[in-house]
Design a protein around this motif. Structure first.
Motif, mmCIF file in Angstrom:
data_model
loop_
_atom_site.group_PDB
_atom_site.id
_atom_site.type_symbol
_atom_site.label_atom_id
_atom_site.label_comp_id
_atom_site.label_asym_id
_atom_site.label_seq_id
_atom_site.Cartn_x
_atom_site.Cartn_y
_atom_site.Cartn_z
ATOM 1 N N SER A 252 -2.236 -7.058 6.404
ATOM 2 C CA SER A 252 -2.066 -5.898 7.291
ATOM 3 C C SER A 252 -1.052 -4.918 6.723
ATOM 4 N N GLU A 253 -0.015 -5.447 6.061
ATOM 5 C CA GLU A 253 0.960 -4.568 5.418
ATOM 6 C C GLU A 253 0.304 -3.806 4.265
ATOM 7 N N TYR A 254 -0.534 -4.517 3.518
ATOM 8 C CA TYR A 254 -1.257 -3.848 2.429
ATOM 9 C C TYR A 254 -2.123 -2.718 2.974
ATOM 10 N N GLN A 255 -2.837 -2.977 4.069
ATOM 11 C CA GLN A 255 -3.698 -1.945 4.652
ATOM 12 C C GLN A 255 -2.876 -0.731 5.077
ATOM 13 N N ALA A 256 -1.718 -0.974 5.694
ATOM 14 C CA ALA A 256 -0.865 0.140 6.115
ATOM 15 C C ALA A 256 -0.399 0.943 4.907
ATOM 16 N N ARG A 257 -0.038 0.242 3.823
ATOM 17 C CA ARG A 257 0.407 0.932 2.606
ATOM 18 C C ARG A 257 -0.750 1.716 1.988
ATOM 19 N N HIS A 258 -1.925 1.111 1.952
ATOM 20 C CA HIS A 258 -3.104 1.782 1.409
ATOM 21 C C HIS A 258 -3.361 3.084 2.162
ATOM 22 N N GLN A 259 -3.302 3.044 3.488
ATOM 23 C CA GLN A 259 -3.570 4.238 4.285
ATOM 24 C C GLN A 259 -2.474 5.280 4.102
ATOM 25 N N ARG A 260 -1.225 4.824 3.994
ATOM 26 C CA ARG A 260 -0.145 5.782 3.796
ATOM 27 C C ARG A 260 -0.294 6.526 2.468
ATOM 28 N N GLU A 261 -0.670 5.816 1.414
ATOM 29 C CA GLU A 261 -0.855 6.472 0.118
ATOM 30 C C GLU A 261 -2.034 7.436 0.165
ATOM 31 N N HIS B 218 -3.577 26.700 -4.856
ATOM 32 C CA HIS B 218 -3.584 25.370 -5.460
ATOM 33 C C HIS B 218 -4.846 24.603 -5.058
ATOM 34 N N LEU B 219 -5.465 23.948 -6.034
ATOM 35 C CA LEU B 219 -6.602 23.067 -5.791
ATOM 36 C C LEU B 219 -6.269 21.706 -6.381
ATOM 37 N N LEU B 220 -6.421 20.635 -5.575
ATOM 38 C CA LEU B 220 -6.116 19.281 -6.010
ATOM 39 C C LEU B 220 -7.360 18.400 -5.924
ATOM 40 N N VAL B 221 -7.584 17.635 -6.976
ATOM 41 C CA VAL B 221 -8.597 16.581 -6.957
ATOM 42 C C VAL B 221 -7.860 15.265 -7.153
ATOM 43 N N SER B 222 -7.862 14.417 -6.125
ATOM 44 C CA SER B 222 -7.141 13.148 -6.190
ATOM 45 C C SER B 222 -7.903 12.148 -7.055
ATOM 46 N N VAL B 223 -7.152 11.400 -7.885
ATOM 47 C CA VAL B 223 -7.765 10.326 -8.672
ATOM 48 C C VAL B 223 -7.100 8.991 -8.355
ATOM 49 N N SER B 224 -6.341 8.949 -7.265
ATOM 50 C CA SER B 224 -5.660 7.713 -6.902
ATOM 51 C C SER B 224 -6.674 6.608 -6.612
ATOM 52 N N GLY B 225 -6.422 5.429 -7.175
ATOM 53 C CA GLY B 225 -7.296 4.286 -6.944
ATOM 54 C C GLY B 225 -8.566 4.295 -7.763
ATOM 55 N N LYS B 226 -8.749 5.315 -8.600
ATOM 56 C CA LYS B 226 -9.972 5.392 -9.405
ATOM 57 C C LYS B 226 -9.751 4.804 -10.789
ATOM 58 N N THR B 227 -10.816 4.320 -11.391
ATOM 59 C CA THR B 227 -10.730 3.782 -12.744
ATOM 60 C C THR B 227 -10.541 4.919 -13.736
ATOM 61 N N ASP B 228 -10.191 4.579 -14.972
ATOM 62 C CA ASP B 228 -10.026 5.604 -16.011
ATOM 63 C C ASP B 228 -11.327 6.368 -16.218
ATOM 64 N N ALA B 229 -12.441 5.650 -16.175
ATOM 65 C CA ALA B 229 -13.736 6.313 -16.369
ATOM 66 C C ALA B 229 -14.027 7.276 -15.223
ATOM 67 N N GLY C 197 -11.817 -3.938 1.908
ATOM 68 C CA GLY C 197 -11.561 -5.349 1.675
ATOM 69 C C GLY C 197 -11.083 -5.687 0.279
ATOM 70 N N ARG C 198 -11.148 -4.726 -0.648
ATOM 71 C CA ARG C 198 -10.705 -4.977 -2.012
ATOM 72 C C ARG C 198 -9.222 -4.631 -2.156
ATOM 73 N N ILE C 199 -8.507 -5.468 -2.885
ATOM 74 C CA ILE C 199 -7.077 -5.254 -3.112
ATOM 75 C C ILE C 199 -6.895 -4.490 -4.419
ATOM 76 N N ASP C 200 -6.298 -3.318 -4.339
ATOM 77 C CA ASP C 200 -5.956 -2.553 -5.532
ATOM 78 C C ASP C 200 -4.665 -3.150 -6.095
ATOM 79 N N GLU C 201 -4.774 -3.754 -7.263
ATOM 80 C CA GLU C 201 -3.628 -4.468 -7.821
ATOM 81 C C GLU C 201 -2.456 -3.544 -8.105
ATOM 82 N N ARG C 202 -2.734 -2.266 -8.392
ATOM 83 C CA ARG C 202 -1.635 -1.329 -8.656
ATOM 84 C C ARG C 202 -0.837 -1.074 -7.387
#
Length: 430
Positions: free
Chosen positions: A45-54, A181-192, A67-72
């Protein structure tokens, strides 16, 4: 390992690895443990809260947890938990009111209210207390950082002189930029995936260079919370923009589009509407003051009454300097008869500055309340002054400090992490 901790670890493993041993109702109330950090659990639940905050910090959208845990993210949580534990041991605290203020700021950046934000989070099974705990931990870490580096990191005048000599752009007149300003988020995405986003954005940039409306592209593609205004940021000083933005804008013509800028939170495009030189001529004021600060034996109302009594004594002929030396809670200026010297706009709180600006010369103000307490203010002189050199030196000192502080803290924390006990329970990073 203590017997108490051995029992806790056994309970963690039992409830995580063998949920079938408990009833369905009981199992649904058990929070899955992901990692144990120095005998303290990080739960799902703490992970979920952190995920949503980011997600909220990067865009106005709350992405459903799949349901997947982002190791970063999990590794950042481990780092943060270790630091928060140290901050707590050092007696660093964050009040509930300060947490509420931080939540309100996050909500405001996402064009919503705190209540609406919590309702959004509730739909993703994130409780108010979980999200607030995540915010509180971040503020603890920020305060720990400053407690660690302020005591040990020093920038000398010689370092500032050498830095200015090798970075002459700091002593040149600063630009003001009118920018969108225009932003495209890449958080949580793979390098590809991030590279694909970069290529898509380069394609969009070509359309902008051909004259297509920037505002429309922001509305359709941007992840930044200011998209409702077409990404318009207005006029920004150099000090209000990241260095990478400033470097790109200085290479961009008026009405032009910047190159793609990479940062920790994504990919950026800027449209430069106009630029002009920032005036460095400001009105300085030579000020002295007396501060009456509340304490356990003096509440805020009594502090205000005492300040009023001291003002009456000064009006009756008592020496301002003498009262400042004896009664002011600002010991540094009190030792100098309350003298603050020449101050610039922005050096003090808005309430203090507004009162000083409106005062006739050589007249003591009514008690002025700020977060520090009550002030009696007297303005002795005013002058217009060119503070270009002062601002350049301040900027250089800040940049040197940031570099040295970052290096010091990284080394300090590296040793701290090496000595921490970390056990992965329900995940296996790497």
């Amino acid at each position: 390992m203590t017997a108490h901790f051995m029992y806790l670890r056994f309970w963690f493993l039992l409830t995580c690895a063998l949920p079938g041993l408990s009833s369905p109702a009981a199992a649904s109330s058990i929070d899955k443990v992901l990692v144990v950090v120095n005998e303290e659990a990080i739960t799902l639940s703490e992970y979920q809260a952190r995920h949503q905050r980011e997600m909220l910090e990067q865009s106005a959208r709350i992405a459903p947890f799949d349901g997947r845990i982002d190791e970063r993210i999990l590794e950042r949580m481990i780092d943060d938990r270790i630091q928060a534990q140290v901050a707590t041991r050092r007696g660093i605290t964050v009040s509930p009111a300060e947490v509420e203020q931080a939540v309100a700021q996050i909500a405001s950046r996402n064009n919503t209210s705190a209540d609406q934000l919590f309702r959004q989070l509730a739909r993703e099974d994130i409780t108010r207390s979980q999200f607030q705990a995540s915010i509180r931990e971040q503020e603890l870490i920020r305060r720990l950082f400053w407690a660690v580096v302020n005591a040990r990191v020093v920038v000398s005048d010689r370092e500032v002189e050498n830095y200015l000599a090798s970075h002459q752009e700091l002593t040149a007149s600063d630009d003001l930029f009118e920018v969108s300003h225009l932003l495209v988020s890449v958080s949580g995405k793979t390098d590809a995936e991030a590279q694909s986003e970069y290529e898509n954005l380069e394609h969009l940039r070509q359309g902008l260079l051909e004259g297509r409306p920037f505002e429309k592209f922001v509305e359709d593609y941007s992840d930044n919370p200011d998209k409702r205004q077409g990404g318009y940021l207005g006029w920004r000083k150099v000090s209000q923009l990241p260095d990478s933005f400033v470097a790109a804008l200085r290479r961009t013509e008026v009405d032009g589009i910047s190159p793609i800028i990479r940062s920790n939170n994504g990919l950026h495009l800027l449209k430069l509407h106009a630029r002009k030189k920032e005036e460095k001529i400001v009105q300085q004021q030579r000020i002295r003051h007396i501060l009456i600060r509340p304490d356990p034996g003096l509440d805020i109302e009594d502090a205000g009454q005492l300040a009023g009594q001291l003002r009456a004594q000064i009006a009756a002929g008592e020496s301002f300097e003498k009262i400042a030396r004896v009664r002011s809670a600002d010991q540094a200026s009190g030792a100098e008869g309350g003298m603050l010297g020449w101050v610039n706009p922005g050096d003090f709180s808005p309430a203090f500055e507004r009162a000083a600006r409106e005062l006739p010369l050589n007249q003591v103000s009514e008690p002025v309340r700020t977060s520090a307490g009550y002030h009696l203010i007297e303005v002795l002189e005013r002058r217009d002054s060119d503070i270009s050199a002062e601002l350049a030196a301040r900027r250089a000192r800040q940049m040197i400090f940031q570099r040295k502080a970052g290096e010091f803290y990284d080394n300090w924390y590296g040793a701290l992490r090496d000595s921490a006990y970390i056990e992965y329970i329900a995940v296996n990073p790497g």
